[in-house]
Design a protein around this motif. Structure first.
Motif, PDB file in Angstrom:
ATOM      1  N   UNK A  30      19.475  -2.634  39.485  1.00 27.48           N
ATOM      2  CA  UNK A  30      19.109  -1.631  40.494  1.00 27.48           C
ATOM      3  C   UNK A  30      19.836  -1.895  41.813  1.00 27.48           C
ATOM      4  N   UNK A  31      21.160  -1.654  41.794  1.00 32.01           N
ATOM      5  CA  UNK A  31      21.985  -1.871  42.972  1.00 32.01           C
ATOM      6  C   UNK A  31      22.097  -0.631  43.854  1.00 32.01           C
ATOM      7  N   UNK A  32      21.181   0.270  43.792  1.00 31.95           N
ATOM      8  CA  UNK A  32      21.201   1.436  44.652  1.00 31.95           C
ATOM      9  C   UNK A  32      21.868   2.632  44.021  1.00 31.95           C
ATOM     10  N   UNK A  33      22.700   2.433  43.009  1.00 33.52           N
ATOM     11  CA  UNK A  33      23.355   3.550  42.331  1.00 33.52           C
ATOM     12  C   UNK A  33      22.931   3.613  40.869  1.00 33.52           C
ATOM     13  N   UNK A  34      22.026   2.726  40.473  1.00 35.35           N
ATOM     14  CA  UNK A  34      21.442   2.808  39.140  1.00 35.35           C
ATOM     15  C   UNK A  34      22.190   2.083  38.057  1.00 35.35           C
ATOM     16  N   UNK A  35      23.388   1.584  38.316  1.00 41.48           N
ATOM     17  CA  UNK A  35      24.158   0.899  37.290  1.00 41.48           C
ATOM     18  C   UNK A  35      24.762  -0.366  37.877  1.00 41.48           C
ATOM     19  N   UNK A  36      25.294  -1.205  36.971  1.00 42.30           N
ATOM     20  CA  UNK A  36      25.916  -2.446  37.395  1.00 42.30           C
ATOM     21  C   UNK A  36      25.530  -3.589  36.471  1.00 42.30           C
ATOM     22  N   UNK A  37      26.142  -4.745  36.689  1.00 38.64           N
ATOM     23  CA  UNK A  37      25.887  -5.933  35.875  1.00 38.64           C
ATOM     24  C   UNK A  37      25.427  -7.060  36.779  1.00 38.64           C
ATOM     25  N   UNK A  38      24.641  -7.981  36.194  1.00 43.31           N
ATOM     26  CA  UNK A  38      24.139  -9.134  36.929  1.00 43.31           C
ATOM     27  C   UNK A  38      24.189 -10.345  36.005  1.00 43.31           C
ATOM     28  N   UNK A  39      24.794 -11.447  36.484  1.00 44.57           N
ATOM     29  CA  UNK A  39      24.926 -12.657  35.667  1.00 44.57           C
ATOM     30  C   UNK A  39      24.534 -13.856  36.515  1.00 44.57           C
ATOM     31  N   UNK A  40      24.221 -14.960  35.802  1.00 46.85           N
ATOM     32  CA  UNK A  40      23.897 -16.241  36.435  1.00 46.85           C
ATOM     33  C   UNK A  40      24.972 -17.227  36.038  1.00 46.85           C
ATOM     34  N   UNK A  41      25.705 -17.744  37.044  1.00 47.01           N
ATOM     35  CA  UNK A  41      26.794 -18.676  36.794  1.00 47.01           C
ATOM     36  C   UNK A  41      26.303 -20.101  36.985  1.00 47.01           C
ATOM     37  N   UNK A  42      26.788 -20.992  36.073  1.00 45.04           N
ATOM     38  CA  UNK A  42      26.503 -22.411  36.198  1.00 45.04           C
ATOM     39  C   UNK A  42      27.481 -23.091  37.150  1.00 45.04           C
ATOM     40  N   UNK A  43      27.390 -24.430  37.242  1.00 43.89           N
ATOM     41  CA  UNK A  43      28.238 -25.151  38.201  1.00 43.89           C
ATOM     42  C   UNK A  43      29.727 -24.984  37.946  1.00 43.89           C
ATOM     43  N   UNK A  44      30.158 -24.878  36.690  1.00 42.32           N
ATOM     44  CA  UNK A  44      31.583 -24.790  36.376  1.00 42.32           C
ATOM     45  C   UNK A  44      32.024 -23.362  36.104  1.00 42.32           C
ATOM     46  N   UNK A  45      31.251 -22.378  36.535  1.00 42.60           N
ATOM     47  CA  UNK A  45      31.628 -20.994  36.336  1.00 42.60           C
ATOM     48  C   UNK A  45      31.246 -20.458  34.983  1.00 42.60           C
TER      49      UNK A  45
END
Length: 591
Positions: A199-214
């Motif tokens: 929910x980035x304001x335009x209804x679409x997009x991706x979200x990820x969680x990166x670890x220490x080494x990417x």
């Protein structure tokens, strides 16, 4: 450009106003579009950062809860006893499995709890783990504190799945000897549920969680899990994102996205949001369509209103131009009936007033010329009549001298000089000296007629004695002072006659210390003097001589030479005037 300059006022105003309104409206529309687009983009970025902050709070809650569980387990007496013994099937084993099973069931994001003891060759797992790559991500098994691992693969009863674990060292509560460590594994599938709708304001997009080494630990795209960020988005290493949080635009080939990130410092993780730039394009198109429609409508309305008002303004101007072009100098200026409170109406009113004023000036000029001719005729008559009287008085003067009648001779001589000056060989102008002598002759006659009633004093600037002036100006003023200022006075009075040269010209003043005038009488006299010369008015008694002098001054010297009268009851009266300096007595002094 030349055609525009030479065109009519209406065309020039139309073009000028159209350009002056269209260009600012176009610039305003462009500015509004880019401003709205920038605000929309900034709003989306801020909304994305807010969403990431909320998800970060959930992630921190999970990690904190996991750490709290690990602290609870390290202090449990059954865990302490189990890790201290060498027996794998000790009585505490079942109680520990029951406890950890309950914890897993109450916490959906925990997939497994394992206890690694230095005194046992096999770890104790809550779930059956057939194989695990934990050893590949742990460099040193002698864990002394706590740490989070990177992503690794584990095979359990649920099948192969990626996970990452929290490790905490366990020490004996009796002698603080290291007993091993506890591993709490996270259910990556369950954790991904927090990233499904960013929910980035335009209804679409991706979200990820990166670890220490990417490494991507979790996200809303399952096929990205365990992959390196650099492999998906080359040239945007997370190590270069210096700030705690921020945004930047990533461009890789046809892939253009807005990247939003926020570091989790104590965990060394990073939450990253991705907003496709195509979503902005759709929003920009809507803003551009809306802005263009409003600006176009404003331009049409402005053009229509301007055209209406321009025609309304230029129509009376066209009529005035036509009237002025067709003016006949010998005919009165035609009037234009147009009533409006604005400047055009005032201009038309001024035009009508100008026409009426010109008509009055023409009539006034005709009357003034007629009155001047009449005055010249009267002056000629006054010059002709004293001629006969002058000859007769001259004879009487000599008879009186022969008879030793000195007072009669003096009076007749003064009267003779008085009439001689009136004749003045037909000249209207005389030197100032001669005008003063005329006043003195008049005073001699009046002094014999009214003995011990007045004294006459003179203050004449010697520099002006030979300068020319219109004759018979001072004598009527002195006469007026004698008759109206001195006759009613009970004691002897004084009349002062002065003539001085100033910057503006020669100032003549006749002042007496007689009875003066009350203010209402003075106001009435001044009002009578200020009325137009061509206006027929009743002249108050005693002011005819003043009005005559004032009229002659204005006819010959202009309005600036009119009489100035000052008076105060029981204090006296002063009458003065200023005439321009004329060095040549023969020059034309008439105005």
């Amino acid at each position: 450009m030349r055609r525009l300059i030479s065109s009519s006022l209406q065309v020039k105003l139309t073009v000028l106003i159209l350009l002056s309104t269209t260009i600012p409206l176009f610039l305003l529309g462009t500015f509004s579009f880019f401003t709205s687009a920038r605000i929309s983009e900034e709003k989306t970025k801020q909304s994305g950062l807010d969403a990431i902050s909320r998800i970060q709070a959930n992630v921190r809650f999970i990690t904190q809860n996991v750490e709290d569980i690990s602290i609870f387990l390290t202090g449990d007496k059954d865990v302490q006893q189990y890790m201290s013994d060498f027996d794998f099937d000790s009585p505490e084993r079942e109680r520990i499995l029951t406890l950890t099973t309950n914890l897993i069931q109450s916490k959906a994001y925990i997939s497994n709890i394992s206890i690694y003891s230095k005194n046992k060759t096999m770890p104790l797992h809550t779930q059956n783990v057939y194989a695990s790559d934990l050893s590949k991500v742990i460099e040193d098994w002698n864990i002394s504190g706590k740490k989070w691992t990177t992503l690794y693969l584990a095979n359990s009863t649920n099948g192969p799945e990626y996970t990452f674990s929290f490790l905490r060292a366990v020490k004996s509560t009796n002698n603080f000897e290291p007993l091993g460590f506890i591993s709490i594994s996270i259910n990556v599938q369950e954790l991904s549920g927090y990233f499904d709708k960013p929910n980035f304001g335009v209804g679409e997009g991706d979200l990820v969680l990166l670890g220490p080494e990417g490494t991507i630990l979790s996200g809303n795209r399952q096929n990205w899990i365990s992959r390196q960020w650099e492999a998906l988005f080359p040239g945007s290493e997370p190590a270069t994102w210096g700030k705690t949080h921020g945004t930047f635009t990533y461009v890789g080939g046809d892939n253009k996205q807005t990247v939003l990130y926020q570091h989790i410092p104590d965990l060394n993780w990073t939450l990253v949001g991705l907003v496709p730039y195509e979503l902005y394009t759709e929003e920009y198109r809507y803003i551009w369509l809306l802005t263009g429609s409003i600006v176009s409508l404003a331009i049409l309305l402005t053009f229509g209103l301007n055209l209406f008002f321009i025609r309304h303004v230029t129509k009376p101007l066209k009529v005035l131009r036509r009237l002025l072009v067709r003016i006949d100098p010998n005919e009165p200026i035609p009037l234009y009936q147009f009533e409006s409170p604005d400047e055009i109406g005032q201009l038309v009113g001024s035009y009508n007033q100008l026409g009426e004023h010109i008509k009055k000036l023409k009539d006034r000029l005709i009357k003034m010329e007629s009155r001047k001719k009449e005055a010249d005729i009267r002056a000629l008559q006054s010059q002709i009549n004293p001629h006969f009287l002058y000859n007769t008085l001259s004879s009487i003067h000599w008879i009186a001298l022969i008879s030793n009648e000195n007072r009669i001779a003096e009076m007749v001589g003064a009267l003779s000089d008085f009439f001689r000056f009136s004749l003045n060989k037909g000249n209207d102008y005389c030197p100032v000296r001669q005008e003063i002598m005329h006043v003195k002759n008049y005073s001699v006659i009046q002094a014999i007629r009214f003995p011990n009633r007045f004294d006459l004093e003179f203050d004449i600037d010697h520099r002006i004695e030979d300068l020319p002036m219109l004759k018979l100006l001072l004598q009527p003023l002195v006469e007026n002072a004698m008759i109206h200022g001195m006759q009613s006075k009970k004691r002897k009075g004084t009349i002062y006659v002065s003539a001085v040269k100033e910057d503006r010209g020669i100032r003549f003043s006749v002042m007496d210390n007689g009875v003066g005038m009350p203010q209402p009488a003075l106001d009435k006299l001044i009002a009578t003097m200020q009325q137009p010369m061509d206006q027929e008015t009743s002249v108050p008694f005693g002011s005819y001589g003043l009005r005559n002098v004032n009229e002659r001054l204005q006819l010959h010297y202009g309005p600036s030479a009119e009489l100035t009268i000052e008076s105060q009851e029981e204090m006296g009266t002063q009458v003065s005037f200023i005439i321009p300096v004329k060095e040549n007595r023969h020059e034309n002094n008439d105005r």
